[in-house]
Design an enzyme around this catalytic site. Structure first.
Site, PDB file in Angstrom:
ATOM      1  CD  GLU A 110      -2.379  -1.384   2.739  1.00  0.00           C
ATOM      2  OE1 GLU A 110      -2.371  -0.406   3.512  1.00  0.00           O
ATOM      3  OE2 GLU A 110      -2.805  -2.502   3.066  1.00  0.00           O
ATOM      4  CG  HIS A 125      -0.550   4.508  13.237  1.00  0.00           C
ATOM      5  ND1 HIS A 125      -1.774   4.977  13.644  1.00  0.00           N
ATOM      6  CD2 HIS A 125      -0.668   4.256  11.916  1.00  0.00           C
ATOM      7  CE1 HIS A 125      -2.595   5.017  12.607  1.00  0.00           C
ATOM      8  NE2 HIS A 125      -1.954   4.583  11.547  1.00  0.00           N
TER       9      HIS A 125
END
Length: 705
Positions: A398, A500
């Site tokens: 991605e 994250h």
């Protein structure tokens, strides 16, 4: 014996002949394959009763898949459902092998002479037959099938040799219950996503629909409802109990895929006879009338009608049935008691880590650079070296293409090497890994990226159940070389939260056979990435390359000193070798990743400390660990992963297993998800925690847990 078997002759005598419109020799060949599959199932149950067989999930009722094999070329790669016995036997006959039935029963016996898995599992696979072994029961092989289909054209585009012919198509089979699994729906979506953009996707999806998954029914018409109206997916429907109909429709579907290089979905109506497996008592959840109705749809009876229409007598048809029983039981008796795998070393041999000399011979040429680089820049240059050295290498994931990655790690690579080699994928981690798995078995070198460690977890079975297991279940006849890059760990500033800042790598550390790299320094990162790529090329190794996000752009160990910039490496780094800093004689701090700069600063403040950067979390650098631990007699493990299931557990266990008797302690991150903002520092390993524990160990006190 079962009613299906006991009443076969009686039912044949009640049949009416039906004309066969195809080659009569083909009819005989397919009937032989169907008989072989049926009697392999019956022989497996006989073997189990004798204590010599260990697998009874059979193909009875699915023998119509022989027609699918007949509609294909024997060089078309196949990834098969576990009820694909007749397909396997037909493919074997197409390729001139007379050993198909023996192959199956060798698998049932878990014999070491079984040609693909060598007794490790009962699978349908053989390298010479272009059948890639699958152990999936939940369609987890479909992402790989998608990857193989993608790679057929991509190999040709890149001018890279492929094990498959240029006009090959890929076939994969699965059950109606598995068609609902996320791996199936995700893979089919990825197929359509690629095909929609005009990318060749020659994949024939064969759903063998028997209407039931163990005891859970599939609603009537559901497969057609789910897949019959998908834009871009040509849908075919055939009665797998009718060999003529199945053959005609399978040929039409295969021809469509081969000519158009587009995907097709073939729903093959089947019935499930003899239950899910030998231990299954169908009477607990199916009525006698339902079972009897399925028995009347036995595909062997359907084929017997065509034999009658081709001039065979009832007695001849029954004699063929009994002859095949005798052949199957003779083979079953021959394979019973054959040697099985008898040591842990023999069983795990295909999972061994790559040979260091082989890796050294396959390293890419490192570019000579004068400037000092950040971690991000060094990884970028290493990827460039790999792409330049190996034309089969591809970087994908991605945002890795035009954007160059969320953190700029792949910036400029697409411009330098083109969109056929550096490209963006759809947002689906299962499909990213499936593409890599298919590319790996197709002669390519995939370098996929998972954008964040937390996103790996919805696709980790593609590593555990598919990537890591292929060499194991094929005795290394098949491998899926891969270097999977993952941005991870904690300590990001200004952009945080669990997804994250994930430090959960326990799911990786217990997968046998994979290499786990965890660099901290820029020079180590590049050299380690080169080593992983070389291991993939030379040994078919699956490597996971964990990149600490918080260190990507770091320049300093202390503010303004630029000590975290390094020259681009000229020397290689061996897989499984750590790196030592300092020569203190009183305490060894063992760490990795973000822990390294913290521990180096601690070592500057605390006298007598040396630091070992593990660099590799699998295989652990045991030799270096024992040497540095013995040198000081005290070990502190500074582990940024969680206390439960983290790296420190493995390090301490390794020391104990090798007889280390010195003092040991560990400091870790908390057993928690990482929250947003400054709260993250409450649960992550800190430099102060490391220093406090180090001083306590040196003073003879045990740091608190």
């Amino acid at each position: 014996m079962t009613a299906v078997d006991e009443r076969f002759a009686e039912r044949v005598r009640d049949l009416k002949p039906v004309p066969w419109e195809h080659d009569p020799d083909l009819l005989m060949s397919l009937y032989d394959a169907q008989l072989g599959s049926r009697h392999a199932d019956l022989a497996a149950r006989w073997m189990q009763a004798q204590g010599t067989g260990f697998y009874t999930i059979g193909s009875a009722g699915h023998e119509g898949n022989a027609a699918v094999a007949a509609a294909l070329e024997p060089t078309d790669p196949a990834l098969l459902h576990y009820r694909s016995g007749a397909f396997y036997l037909t493919r074997a006959a197409q390729s001139g092998s007379k050993e198909g039935l023996r192959d199956i029963l060798l698998g049932v016996a878990a014999a070491t002479t079984e040609p693909i898995a060598g007794g490790r599992h009962k699978v349908f696979g053989r390298h010479e037959l272009a059948i890639i072994p699958q152990t999936s029961t939940i369609a987890s092989h479909l992402p790989r099938a998608m990857g193989v289909a993608f790679s057929l054209a991509r190999s040709a585009k890149l001018g890279v040799p492929s094990p498959w012919p240029s006009d090959a198509i890929v076939v994969t089979s699965f059950g109606d219950a598995s068609a609902n699994h996320s791996t199936a729906t995700g893979a089919i979506n990825a197929v359509l996503h690629a095909s929609y953009q005009g990318l060749p996707m020659p994949l024939l999806l064969v759903c063998e629909d028997n209407g039931i998954g163990i005891s859970v029914r599939t609603p009537d018409g559901w497969i057609r409802q789910a897949y019959g109206q998908r834009h871009g997916l040509r849908y075919f429907d055939a009665d797998g109990t009718d060999l003529d109909a199945a053959l005609s429709m399978a040929r039409e579907a295969a021809t469509f895929v081969r000519r158009n290089r587009r995907p097709a979905f073939l729903r093959l109506r089947t019935v499930r006879l003899l239950g899910h497996a030998g231990s299954d008592v169908e009477a607990a959840y199916r009525s006698p009338a339902e079972l009897a109705a399925d028995e009347e749809l036995d595909p062997l009876l359907g084929t017997a009608k065509y034999l009658l229409g081709s001039g065979f007598t009832t007695d001849e048809i029954v004699d063929l049935y009994e002859d095949k029983r005798a052949e199957a039981l003779r083979i079953a008796a021959e394979v019973a008691g054959l040697p099985q795998l008898s040591s842990p070393e023999a069983i795990a041999a295909p999972l061994r880590f790559p040979d260091r000399s082989a890796v050294a011979k396959s390293l890419p040429q490192a570019t000579k650079l004068d400037e000092r680089l950040t971690l991000s820049q060094s990884i970028n240059q290493a990827l460039s070296d790999i792409l330049a050295a190996f034309p089969e290498a591809m970087v994908f994931g991605e945002d890795v293409g035009r954007k160059g990655g969320v953190y700029g790690v792949t910036r400029g690579l697409q411009k330098s090497f083109g969109p056929a080699r550096v490209f963006d994928t759809l947002l689906d981690e299962q499909s990213i890994l499936g593409l890599a798995l298919g590319a790996g078995v197709s002669g390519l070198l995939p370098l996929p990226e998972i954008q964040y460690l937390a996103y790996l977890h919805n696709a980790e079975d593609q590593l555990r159940g598919e990537a890591a297991s292929l060499k194991f279940f094929s005795q290394e006849q098949y491998a899926n070389p891969m270097v999977l890059r993952i941005a991870g760990y904690g300590y990001q500033k200004g952009f945080g939260g669990h997804f994250h800042n994930d430090d959960a790598i326990g799911v990786l550390r217990d997968i046998p056979g994979i290499v786990i790299a965890s660099p901290s320094r820029p020079d180590d990162a590049a050299a380690m990435l080169h080593a992983c790529a070389a291991a993939a090329r030379s040994s078919g190794t699956v490597s996971v390359f964990l990149e600490p996000i918080a260190l990507y752009h770091r320049r300093d160990l202390y503010a303004g000193d630029e000590r975290w910039l390094t020259p681009y490496p000229e020397e290689p780094v061996e897989i499984g070798r750590g790196r030592t800093y300092g020569g203190g004689n009183d305490l060894t701090i063992v760490t990795f990743g973000n822990g390294l700069p913290m521990c180096l600063r601690v070592a500057d403040r605390v006298r007598g400390v040396r630091v070992l950067d593990l660099r590799w979390l699998a295989p652990l650098p045991v030799e270096d660990l024992l040497r540095e631990a013995t040198a000081t007699g005290r070990v502190l493990v500074a582990d940024e992963t969680r206390r439960s299931g983290g790296v420190s557990e493995g390090v301490l266990a390794t020391l104990i297993d090798h007889g280390f008797t010195g003092r040991m302690a560990r400091v870790t991150s908390y057993d928690s998800y990482v929250p947003l903002g400054a709260a993250a520092h409450q649960v992550l390993l800190s430099e102060q925690m490391i220093e406090t524990a180090a001083r306590e160990l040196l003073e003879g006190r045990q740091p608190p847990t």
